[in-house]
Design a protein around this motif. Sequence first.
Motif, mmCIF file in Angstrom:
data_model
loop_
_atom_site.group_PDB
_atom_site.id
_atom_site.type_symbol
_atom_site.label_atom_id
_atom_site.label_comp_id
_atom_site.label_asym_id
_atom_site.label_seq_id
_atom_site.Cartn_x
_atom_site.Cartn_y
_atom_site.Cartn_z
ATOM 1 N N GLN A 1 0.824 -1.206 0.000
ATOM 2 C CA GLN A 1 0.000 0.000 0.000
ATOM 3 C C GLN A 1 0.862 1.261 0.000
ATOM 4 O OE1 GLN A 1 -2.416 -0.569 3.462
ATOM 5 N NE2 GLN A 1 -3.758 -2.071 2.499
ATOM 6 N N VAL A 2 1.931 1.249 0.793
ATOM 7 C CA VAL A 2 2.817 2.414 0.856
ATOM 8 C C VAL A 2 3.466 2.664 -0.501
ATOM 9 C CG1 VAL A 2 5.030 3.189 1.783
ATOM 10 C CG2 VAL A 2 3.269 2.344 3.323
ATOM 11 N N THR A 3 3.898 1.605 -1.161
ATOM 12 C CA THR A 3 4.534 1.758 -2.472
ATOM 13 C C THR A 3 3.576 2.376 -3.478
ATOM 14 O OG1 THR A 3 5.970 -0.156 -2.040
ATOM 15 C CG2 THR A 3 5.710 0.537 -4.327
ATOM 16 N N LEU A 4 2.345 1.868 -3.519
ATOM 17 C CA LEU A 4 1.383 2.393 -4.474
ATOM 18 C C LEU A 4 0.977 3.828 -4.136
ATOM 19 C CD1 LEU A 4 -0.892 -0.708 -5.123
ATOM 20 C CD2 LEU A 4 0.772 0.309 -6.653
ATOM 21 N N ALA B 1 -7.422 -1.566 -10.884
ATOM 22 C CA ALA B 1 -6.997 -2.871 -10.389
ATOM 23 C C ALA B 1 -5.825 -2.736 -9.426
ATOM 24 C CB ALA B 1 -6.617 -3.785 -11.557
ATOM 25 N N GLY B 2 -4.932 -1.754 -9.693
ATOM 26 C CA GLY B 2 -3.822 -1.528 -8.775
ATOM 27 C C GLY B 2 -4.304 -1.097 -7.402
ATOM 28 N N PHE B 3 -5.304 -0.207 -7.349
ATOM 29 C CA PHE B 3 -5.871 0.186 -6.057
ATOM 30 C C PHE B 3 -6.569 -0.999 -5.394
ATOM 31 C CE2 PHE B 3 -5.584 4.488 -7.896
ATOM 32 C CZ PHE B 3 -4.972 5.130 -6.837
ATOM 33 N N MET C 1 -5.165 -8.639 -1.897
ATOM 34 C CA MET C 1 -5.172 -9.827 -2.744
ATOM 35 C C MET C 1 -3.766 -10.411 -2.892
ATOM 36 S SD MET C 1 -7.696 -8.501 -5.758
ATOM 37 C CE MET C 1 -7.412 -10.007 -6.686
ATOM 38 N N VAL C 2 -2.810 -9.551 -3.184
ATOM 39 C CA VAL C 2 -1.427 -9.976 -3.341
ATOM 40 C C VAL C 2 -0.539 -8.846 -2.852
ATOM 41 C CG1 VAL C 2 -1.311 -9.127 -5.721
ATOM 42 C CG2 VAL C 2 0.268 -10.914 -4.977
ATOM 43 N N ARG C 3 0.594 -9.215 -2.221
ATOM 44 C CA ARG C 3 1.465 -8.229 -1.608
ATOM 45 C C ARG C 3 2.900 -8.456 -2.029
ATOM 46 N NH1 ARG C 3 -1.076 -10.659 3.694
ATOM 47 N NH2 ARG C 3 -0.408 -12.392 2.403
ATOM 48 N N ILE C 4 3.712 -7.439 -1.872
ATOM 49 C CA ILE C 4 5.139 -7.584 -2.147
ATOM 50 C C ILE C 4 5.718 -8.632 -1.196
ATOM 51 C CG2 ILE C 4 7.371 -6.407 -2.080
ATOM 52 C CD1 ILE C 4 5.949 -3.843 -2.842
ATOM 53 N N GLY C 5 6.436 -9.606 -1.756
ATOM 54 C CA GLY C 5 7.015 -10.678 -0.955
ATOM 55 C C GLY C 5 6.183 -11.935 -0.927
ATOM 56 N N ASP C 6 4.956 -11.912 -1.465
ATOM 57 C CA ASP C 6 4.121 -13.111 -1.482
ATOM 58 C C ASP C 6 4.669 -14.124 -2.488
ATOM 59 O OD1 ASP C 6 2.494 -12.091 0.405
ATOM 60 O OD2 ASP C 6 0.705 -11.921 -0.854
ATOM 61 N N GLU D 1 7.829 -9.184 -6.578
ATOM 62 C CA GLU D 1 8.972 -8.308 -6.333
ATOM 63 C C GLU D 1 8.591 -6.834 -6.398
ATOM 64 O OE1 GLU D 1 13.508 -8.732 -7.671
ATOM 65 O OE2 GLU D 1 12.208 -8.148 -9.328
ATOM 66 N N GLU D 2 7.637 -6.478 -7.255
ATOM 67 C CA GLU D 2 7.271 -5.076 -7.428
ATOM 68 C C GLU D 2 5.811 -4.973 -7.813
ATOM 69 O OE1 GLU D 2 8.781 -1.102 -9.922
ATOM 70 O OE2 GLU D 2 9.431 -3.117 -10.509
ATOM 71 N N VAL D 3 5.123 -3.995 -7.238
ATOM 72 C CA VAL D 3 3.726 -3.725 -7.562
ATOM 73 C C VAL D 3 3.601 -2.246 -7.883
ATOM 74 C CG1 VAL D 3 1.343 -3.780 -6.779
ATOM 75 C CG2 VAL D 3 2.909 -5.566 -6.032
ATOM 76 N N THR D 4 3.131 -1.941 -9.085
ATOM 77 C CA THR D 4 2.900 -0.560 -9.481
ATOM 78 C C THR D 4 1.417 -0.374 -9.778
ATOM 79 O OG1 THR D 4 3.216 -0.885 -11.857
ATOM 80 C CG2 THR D 4 5.198 -0.582 -10.533
ATOM 81 N N LEU D 5 1.072 0.804 -10.256
ATOM 82 C CA LEU D 5 -0.332 1.069 -10.566
ATOM 83 C C LEU D 5 -0.802 0.330 -11.806
ATOM 84 C CD1 LEU D 5 -0.555 4.900 -9.871
ATOM 85 C CD2 LEU D 5 -1.457 3.047 -8.465
ATOM 86 N N THR D 6 0.113 -0.112 -12.654
ATOM 87 C CA THR D 6 -0.290 -0.732 -13.914
ATOM 88 C C THR D 6 0.245 -2.145 -14.116
ATOM 89 O OG1 THR D 6 1.599 0.335 -15.001
ATOM 90 C CG2 THR D 6 -0.523 1.476 -15.083
#
Length: 349
Positions: free
Chosen positions: A127-130, A185-187, A194-199, A211-216
């Motif tokens: 959440q912080v990254t996004l 979908a990113g929000f 649903m899925v998190r960094i490190g899952d 490894e990485e989650v962005t808005l797209t």
Amino acid sequence: MESLVRLAIVLGGSVLVVLAVGRAADLLARHADARHPETPLWGLLRRCRTPLYAVLLCAAFRWSYRVTEWPPLLDRAVTVDHILLLCLIGGGAWLTVGVVSAVVESAYARYAGRTRDAARLRRVRTQVTLLTRVVSVSVGVIAAAFALVTFPAFRGLGTSLLASAGIIGIVAGVAAQSTLGNLFAGFQIAFGDMVRIGDTVVVDGEWGTVEEVTLTFLTVRTWDERRVTLPVSYFTSRPFENWSRGGNELTGTVFLHCDHSAPVDLMRAHLRRFLDGCSGWDRRAWDLAVTDTSPTGITVRALVTAKDADDLWTTRCAVREELVGWLTREHPGALPRIVTAQAADASRP
């Protein structure tokens, strides 16, 4: 000659004042960081020195260049003012993004220091990254809008565009349907958990770690160090496996095909002794049972548990190697056999 000397004095003095102010701000941040080591905020704010210098220099030059009374600058005062204003807007946006990122990272670091729940930490990190990316994009868009407004030609263009805003909105919505879908979908991924960094996930048959989650888009690092990039809408429209959901503990199986004469009880006892010395097994559960049979043999399933996906993979491989090696050494007749001899005729004496 006098005007050039005045130009050098005024601009040089402005630079010295800016450097002094920036140095004082850096020393204050360093002092606060030393007095409050429990928070990394002040140390993170010190990374904003460069955009701070840029903003101060633009502001100082915009105020002081007229004092130089240098004709080439005064003759082009409108252009110089416009350029410095654009630089000031860009530097302010850069500084704003840096300060917001420092505050968010500091808040996350303090939260991580108080929380021991790894799953919750991964969710908050996502959440912080996004949120940081959203703030960066928003500040960039606002700064670009302010910069465009400073051009007289764009003011008139903006007035004419507002008259057809409805049509443009419809066209843009249709043209950017896929992009907007990924954005929402990113929000949904960030705040729907649903899925998190490190899952640890399995998507399209690929096993890896988020490894990485962005808005797209979302990047999955596979076990062989490849990166699989997928649109975030994939995770909201298709099923996928999330092995970290509800905890990192996992249960795995090892299947062996054996002859009907395989000593299942001895295999079970040997597996128990082996697991006692296996570092990957977390001692939660284990089992060995015959799960299937066929005319040519039986299927033996060994069940083991581990604290995470990496340990589970290591434990499964170790159990498979150990059981196969033990059967080869101690009970070679229990291995699968292909019968090529003719069966004896029971009707003959």
